[in-house]
Design a protein around this motif. Structure first.
Motif, PDB file in Angstrom:
ATOM      1  N   GLY A   1      29.048   0.044  20.224  1.00 36.27           N
ATOM      2  CA  GLY A   1      28.218  -0.347  19.092  1.00 36.27           C
ATOM      3  C   GLY A   1      26.851   0.288  19.086  1.00 36.27           C
ATOM      4  O   GLY A   1      26.158   0.279  18.058  1.00 36.27           O
ATOM      5  N   ALA A   2      26.422   0.859  20.209  1.00 32.80           N
ATOM      6  CA  ALA A   2      25.125   1.534  20.293  1.00 32.80           C
ATOM      7  C   ALA A   2      25.269   2.996  19.880  1.00 32.80           C
ATOM      8  O   ALA A   2      26.367   3.549  19.849  1.00 32.80           O
ATOM      9  N   SER A   3      24.137   3.627  19.570  1.00 30.84           N
ATOM     10  CA  SER A   3      24.150   5.040  19.190  1.00 30.84           C
ATOM     11  C   SER A   3      22.883   5.715  19.700  1.00 30.84           C
ATOM     12  O   SER A   3      21.914   5.050  20.084  1.00 30.84           O
ATOM     13  N   ALA A   4      22.890   7.026  19.679  1.00 30.60           N
ATOM     14  CA  ALA A   4      21.728   7.789  20.134  1.00 30.60           C
ATOM     15  C   ALA A   4      21.653   9.097  19.362  1.00 30.60           C
ATOM     16  O   ALA A   4      22.626   9.522  18.723  1.00 30.60           O
ATOM     17  N   MET A   5      20.495   9.743  19.418  1.00 29.91           N
ATOM     18  CA  MET A   5      20.303  11.019  18.749  1.00 29.91           C
ATOM     19  C   MET A   5      19.376  11.891  19.575  1.00 29.91           C
ATOM     20  O   MET A   5      18.384  11.411  20.114  1.00 29.91           O
ATOM     21  N   GLN A   6      19.720  13.150  19.678  1.00 26.67           N
ATOM     22  CA  GLN A   6      18.832  14.159  20.244  1.00 26.67           C
ATOM     23  C   GLN A   6      18.408  15.057  19.102  1.00 26.67           C
ATOM     24  O   GLN A   6      19.233  15.509  18.295  1.00 26.67           O
ATOM     25  N   ARG A   7      17.109  15.323  18.997  1.00 30.41           N
ATOM     26  CA  ARG A   7      16.584  16.135  17.908  1.00 30.41           C
ATOM     27  C   ARG A   7      15.565  17.118  18.437  1.00 30.41           C
ATOM     28  O   ARG A   7      14.840  16.818  19.387  1.00 30.41           O
ATOM     29  N   ALA A   8      15.520  18.285  17.819  1.00 31.59           N
ATOM     30  CA  ALA A   8      14.515  19.287  18.187  1.00 31.59           C
ATOM     31  C   ALA A   8      14.020  19.983  16.926  1.00 31.59           C
ATOM     32  O   ALA A   8      14.774  20.165  15.958  1.00 31.59           O
ATOM     33  N   SER A   9      12.762  20.337  16.932  1.00 34.62           N
ATOM     34  CA  SER A   9      12.201  21.142  15.855  1.00 34.62           C
ATOM     35  C   SER A   9      11.428  22.304  16.467  1.00 34.62           C
ATOM     36  O   SER A   9      10.905  22.197  17.582  1.00 34.62           O
ATOM     37  N   TYR A  10      11.383  23.409  15.736  1.00 35.59           N
ATOM     38  CA  TYR A  10      10.763  24.633  16.219  1.00 35.59           C
ATOM     39  C   TYR A  10       9.847  25.176  15.121  1.00 35.59           C
ATOM     40  O   TYR A  10      10.267  25.300  13.970  1.00 35.59           O
ATOM     41  N   TYR A  11       8.630  25.483  15.482  1.00 35.49           N
ATOM     42  CA  TYR A  11       7.743  26.070  14.480  1.00 35.49           C
ATOM     43  C   TYR A  11       6.647  26.874  15.172  1.00 35.49           C
ATOM     44  O   TYR A  11       6.364  26.678  16.353  1.00 35.49           O
ATOM     45  N   PHE A  12       6.058  27.755  14.386  1.00 32.32           N
ATOM     46  CA  PHE A  12       5.022  28.624  14.911  1.00 32.32           C
ATOM     47  C   PHE A  12       3.690  28.295  14.271  1.00 32.32           C
ATOM     48  O   PHE A  12       3.629  27.918  13.109  1.00 32.32           O
ATOM     49  N   GLN A  13       2.660  28.437  15.044  1.00 32.22           N
ATOM     50  CA  GLN A  13       1.306  28.150  14.584  1.00 32.22           C
ATOM     51  C   GLN A  13       1.026  28.850  13.259  1.00 32.22           C
ATOM     52  O   GLN A  13       1.262  30.044  13.102  1.00 32.22           O
ATOM     53  N   GLY A  14       0.565  28.081  12.278  1.00 31.01           N
ATOM     54  CA  GLY A  14       0.234  28.650  10.990  1.00 31.01           C
ATOM     55  C   GLY A  14       1.412  28.829  10.051  1.00 31.01           C
ATOM     56  O   GLY A  14       1.261  29.367   8.963  1.00 31.01           O
ATOM     57  N   SER A  15       2.597  28.361  10.470  1.00 32.00           N
ATOM     58  CA  SER A  15       3.785  28.534   9.640  1.00 32.00           C
ATOM     59  C   SER A  15       4.259  27.196   9.097  1.00 32.00           C
ATOM     60  O   SER A  15       4.246  26.179   9.801  1.00 32.00           O
ATOM     61  N   SER A  16       4.693  27.191   7.836  1.00 32.03           N
ATOM     62  CA  SER A  16       5.279  25.987   7.245  1.00 32.03           C
ATOM     63  C   SER A  16       6.787  25.966   7.412  1.00 32.03           C
ATOM     64  O   SER A  16       7.453  25.027   6.984  1.00 32.03           O
ATOM     65  N   ASN A  17       7.328  26.995   8.025  1.00 39.82           N
ATOM     66  CA  ASN A  17       8.773  27.116   8.212  1.00 39.82           C
ATOM     67  C   ASN A  17       9.176  26.418   9.504  1.00 39.82           C
ATOM     68  O   ASN A  17       9.167  27.001  10.576  1.00 39.82           O
ATOM     69  N   THR A  18       9.516  25.139   9.421  1.00 42.17           N
ATOM     70  CA  THR A  18       9.929  24.358  10.586  1.00 42.17           C
ATOM     71  C   THR A  18      11.428  24.149  10.551  1.00 42.17           C
ATOM     72  O   THR A  18      11.977  23.709   9.542  1.00 42.17           O
ATOM     73  N   GLN A  19      12.101  24.460  11.639  1.00 41.67           N
ATOM     74  CA  GLN A  19      13.544  24.293  11.733  1.00 41.67           C
ATOM     75  C   GLN A  19      13.857  23.042  12.529  1.00 41.67           C
ATOM     76  O   GLN A  19      13.348  22.849  13.635  1.00 41.67           O
ATOM     77  N   TYR A  20      14.713  22.177  11.971  1.00 42.90           N
ATOM     78  CA  TYR A  20      15.110  20.935  12.634  1.00 42.90           C
ATOM     79  C   TYR A  20      16.594  20.975  12.964  1.00 42.90           C
ATOM     80  O   TYR A  20      17.406  21.471  12.174  1.00 42.90           O
TER      81      TYR A  20
END
Length: 219
Positions: free
Chosen positions: A121-140
């Motif tokens: 009945g329990a659940s979990a999630m692993q998440r990561a995001s990557y982005y570069f200084q000065g960039s609005s392009n963030t990948q999740y």
């Protein structure tokens, strides 16, 4: 879990982090192998509830292909006598990467692993995001897990060549990686503990923070 002293092990290396926009795919040929000169990575900051001071180590490979991050106290849990805030843990790494002049890179893949003990009945999630200084392009990237589970887990983030975001040539940009573990009790018994750990991010060339390389235009 055991806490180790903070070790920022920076040997000749394997990553480059400067990124605000994608270069055209036809602008330069792709390199299967990294440039021969050494890559240097410096850790600017390490912050987050999943990586308290003294519990994180960063190292780069000697062949300019990957880097490794290990954690000794990255654990999220719920149930039993767990702290109410322990259901979510995160860690943000801010890296300064120096690459040989005339080359650029993109992160092609990242591999995460750890251990999970989830009640029915329990659940979990692993998440990561990557982005570069000065960039609005963030990948999740997110990876869900469901109980019952009592085993090692592994999750891989990968990007197709055409979708890679390349570091801008001739401009220094810090590279940020923000990881997160989250555990939910769901319908599990409230007196039963469920947890998830991130034991290590291992720098294997074929799976973890693997770099794609190419020449900058006009080199």
């Amino acid at each position: 879990m055991a806490r180790g002293l903070l070790r920022l092990l920076l040997s000749g290396g394997a990553l480059t982090a400067l990124l605000t926009g994608a270069l055209p795919a036809q602008a330069a040929p792709a390199f299967e192998n990294p440039p021969p000169d050494k890559i240097v990575i410096k850790v600017a900051t390490v912050n987050g509830s999943g990586c308290p001071q003294g519990t994180t180590a960063v190292a780069v490979s000697e062949d300019n292909t990957a880097f490794t991050v290990t954690y000794s106290d990255y654990l999220a849990q719920v149930g039993g006598n767990s702290d109410p805030t322990a259901f979510r843990k995160n860690c943000q790494l801010n890296l300064v990467v120096h690459v040989p002049q005339g080359f650029t890179y993109a992160i092609a893949s990242a591999d995460y692993r750890g251990f999970a003990a989830l009640q029915p009945g329990a659940s979990a999630m692993q998440r990561a995001s990557y982005y570069f200084q000065g960039s609005s392009n963030t990948q999740y990237r997110s990876h869900p897990f469901s109980g019952p589970l009592n085993d090692n887990w592994q999750a891989t983030d990968s990007t197709d060549w055409a979708q890679l975001v390349w570091a801008p040539c001739g401009v220094q940009r810090n590279f940020n990686i923000n990881t997160e573990l989250r555990v939910s009790a769901g319908t599990s018994s409230p007196d039963k503990v469920s947890f998830m750990t991130m034991d290590s991010t291992d720098g294997d060339i074929s799976t973890v923070y693997h770099l794609a390389w190419k020449e900058c235009p006009g080199r």
